[in-house]
Structures are given as structure tokens and as C-alpha cells.
Design an enzyme around this catalytic site. Structure first.
Site, mmCIF file in Angstrom:
data_model
loop_
_atom_site.group_PDB
_atom_site.id
_atom_site.type_symbol
_atom_site.label_atom_id
_atom_site.label_comp_id
_atom_site.label_asym_id
_atom_site.label_seq_id
_atom_site.Cartn_x
_atom_site.Cartn_y
_atom_site.Cartn_z
ATOM 1 N N HIS A 26 0.840 -1.210 0.000
ATOM 2 C CA HIS A 26 0.000 0.000 0.000
ATOM 3 C C HIS A 26 0.874 1.259 0.000
ATOM 4 C CE1 HIS A 26 -2.990 -2.765 2.202
ATOM 5 N NE2 HIS A 26 -3.580 -2.462 1.071
ATOM 6 N N LYS A 50 -15.958 -8.264 3.066
ATOM 7 C CA LYS A 50 -15.490 -9.533 2.512
ATOM 8 C C LYS A 50 -14.822 -10.404 3.580
ATOM 9 C CE LYS A 50 -11.061 -7.908 0.709
ATOM 10 N NZ LYS A 50 -10.221 -7.698 -0.443
ATOM 11 N N ARG A 100 -1.658 -6.639 -8.520
ATOM 12 C CA ARG A 100 -0.516 -7.512 -8.240
ATOM 13 C C ARG A 100 -0.422 -8.634 -9.273
ATOM 14 N NH1 ARG A 100 -2.296 -8.662 -2.297
ATOM 15 N NH2 ARG A 100 -4.152 -8.847 -3.573
ATOM 16 N N SER A 138 -2.605 -8.088 2.718
ATOM 17 C CA SER A 138 -2.974 -7.938 4.133
ATOM 18 C C SER A 138 -3.363 -9.286 4.728
ATOM 19 C CB SER A 138 -4.151 -6.964 4.269
ATOM 20 O OG SER A 138 -3.788 -5.702 3.814
HETATM 21 O O1 PNS Z 1 -8.654 -3.214 0.039
HETATM 22 P P1 PNS Z 1 -9.887 -3.764 -0.593
HETATM 23 O O2 PNS Z 1 -10.680 -4.550 0.425
HETATM 24 O O3 PNS Z 1 -9.611 -4.544 -1.844
HETATM 25 O O4 PNS Z 1 -10.781 -2.494 -1.017
HETATM 26 C C1 PNS Z 1 -12.075 -2.674 -1.555
HETATM 27 C C2 PNS Z 1 -12.813 -1.329 -1.647
HETATM 28 C C3 PNS Z 1 -12.826 -0.637 -0.325
HETATM 29 C C4 PNS Z 1 -12.125 -0.444 -2.665
HETATM 30 C C5 PNS Z 1 -14.256 -1.640 -2.136
HETATM 31 O O5 PNS Z 1 -14.800 -2.659 -1.362
HETATM 32 C C6 PNS Z 1 -15.190 -0.435 -2.052
HETATM 33 O O6 PNS Z 1 -15.014 0.522 -2.769
HETATM 34 N N1 PNS Z 1 -16.176 -0.517 -1.138
HETATM 35 C C7 PNS Z 1 -17.130 0.565 -0.920
HETATM 36 C C8 PNS Z 1 -18.535 0.174 -1.385
HETATM 37 C C9 PNS Z 1 -18.715 0.472 -2.863
HETATM 38 O O7 PNS Z 1 -18.556 1.577 -3.319
HETATM 39 N N2 PNS Z 1 -19.065 -0.581 -3.610
HETATM 40 C C10 PNS Z 1 -19.259 -0.517 -5.044
HETATM 41 C C11 PNS Z 1 -17.918 -0.590 -5.731
HETATM 42 S S1 PNS Z 1 -18.058 -1.583 -7.102
#
Ligand code: PNS
Length: 169
Positions: A26, A50, A100, A138
Site C-alpha cells: 500500500h 469480505k 498484483r 494484508s
Molecule cells: O482493500 P480492498 O478490500 O480490496 O478495497 C475494496 C474497496 C474498499 C475499494 C471496495 O470494497 C469499495 O469501494 N467498497 C465501498 C462500497 C462500494 O462503493 N461498492 C461498489 C464498488 S463496485
């Protein structure tokens, strides 16, 4: 004319994630994105769905505060709800995501398309992780820490300390 227009516009990007916990992967993406935008907002998702988060939103933000030097070009926030809604509050129209492996791409592409269809002003920029960071995630860092091995090569010192405390190593 077009180029002049571009240079006058403030480019505000958001780097969203669960950051549970933040890793050197990150940090690398944040550092490399700073020269590309006028401002980069690091947006910590409050309640990642998730997985069950190991760290609370406060703990994740505090770790990032310790790791990153906040300047005029950076901002650290937490958000809940839709990312695109959070972005419009800050006038941001670019989402930065790190890639990645090819396997990341399918999910990332789906999210990019969904976010663009939710708000047509929003574009996603993918940054390719440095080869030495590709295997760092993570979830793997948490697993290795839980099983008692040293994770200091993969995470900044405040995160290594927090993981040690969580798992009482
Ligand atoms: O680090 P991550 O868990 O891969 O990040 C995922 C994240 C936070 C970018 C994604 O889950 C997100 O944007 N969540 C907010 C809800 C949202 O906007 N959902 C629609 C996106 S398609």
C-alpha cells in the site's frame, strides 16, 4: 489548448481500501501516486464486508497516520457506503488501485466498470505493484503473523508492532 486545460485542473484521486492492515505494498502505491495527482485521499473502508476485519477503523487509521506524513497533497479519511458518493464530497474523480496479479484484474475491472456506471465522472487508474511486493497482501500478512513468524519485511514498523500485540507474539 487541451494540454493547458489539463494542467489547470486539480486532479484529486482517492486510494481506497480496507487497509486491514496497511502493508509496504500500500505504501508503495501511495508514494508512487503522489507525483501523478495534485491530491491523494487515502480512504479507509470502515466496515469491510469480505472478511471480518482484524483491526477497527480507528486502529487502521492510526497505523496509517503513523506511517504516512500528512501534507497538503494527502488526506486520510474513513468512509462507509458507496465510494463514488464519498468521492463526490471531495471533488475527486480518480480511483487508484494497485494490481498484483492477473487474478486481481477480473474483480478490479468489475469494480472499475461499476464505479464508472454509478458516476460517469469517475475513472479508475491501475498501478502495477513492484515485483518485490506482488506476493504481499494484508490477509497473508495476518496469517503469517498469527502463526508466529516475523512479518517485518512486509509491513511498516507500527503495523508489525500492532500485529504482534494482536496475536501476543
Ligand atoms: O482493500 P480492498 O478490500 O480490496 O478495497 C475494496 C474497496 C474498499 C475499494 C471496495 O470494497 C469499495 O469501494 N467498497 C465501498 C462500497 C462500494 O462503493 N461498492 C461498489 C464498488 S463496485
Amino acid at each position: 489548448m487541451y494540454c493547458n486545460g489539463m494542467s489547470e485542473k486539480r486532479r484529486i484521486a482517492v486510494y481506497p481500501g480496507s487497509f486491514d492492515p496497511p502493508t509496504y505494498g500500500h505504501v508503495d502505491i501511495i508514494k508512487r501516486s503522489l507525483p501523478l495527482f495534485d491530491k491523494v485521499i487515502i480512504a479507509v473502508l470502515e466496515n469491510p464486508s469480505k472478511t471480518t476485519a482484524l483491526f477497527t477503523p480507528n486502529e487502521r487509521v492510526n497505523m496509517l497516520k503513523e506511517i504516512l506524513t500528512e501534507t497538503n497533497e494527502t488526506k486520510l479519511i474513513t468512509f462507509k457506503g458507496l465510494l463514488v458518493d464519498c468521492m463526490s464530497n471531495f471533488g475527486a474523480n480518480v480511483i487508484i488501485r494497485g494490481l498484483r496479479f492477473v487474478s486481481d484484474f477480473e474483480y478490479e475491472m468489475q469494480m472499475a466498470l461499476m464505479n464508472h456506471s454509478l458516476d460517469a465522472r469517475v475513472e479508475t487508474v491501475f498501478m502495477v505493484a513492484r515485483p518485490e511486493r506482488t506476493f504481499v497482501s494484508s490477509s497473508l500478512v495476518k496469517e503469517v503473523a498469527k502463526l508466529g513468524r516475523d512479518i517485518s519485511p512486509f509491513v511498516p514498523p507500527p503495523v508489525a508492532k500492532a500485529l504482534k500485540e494482536k496475536f501476543a507474539i
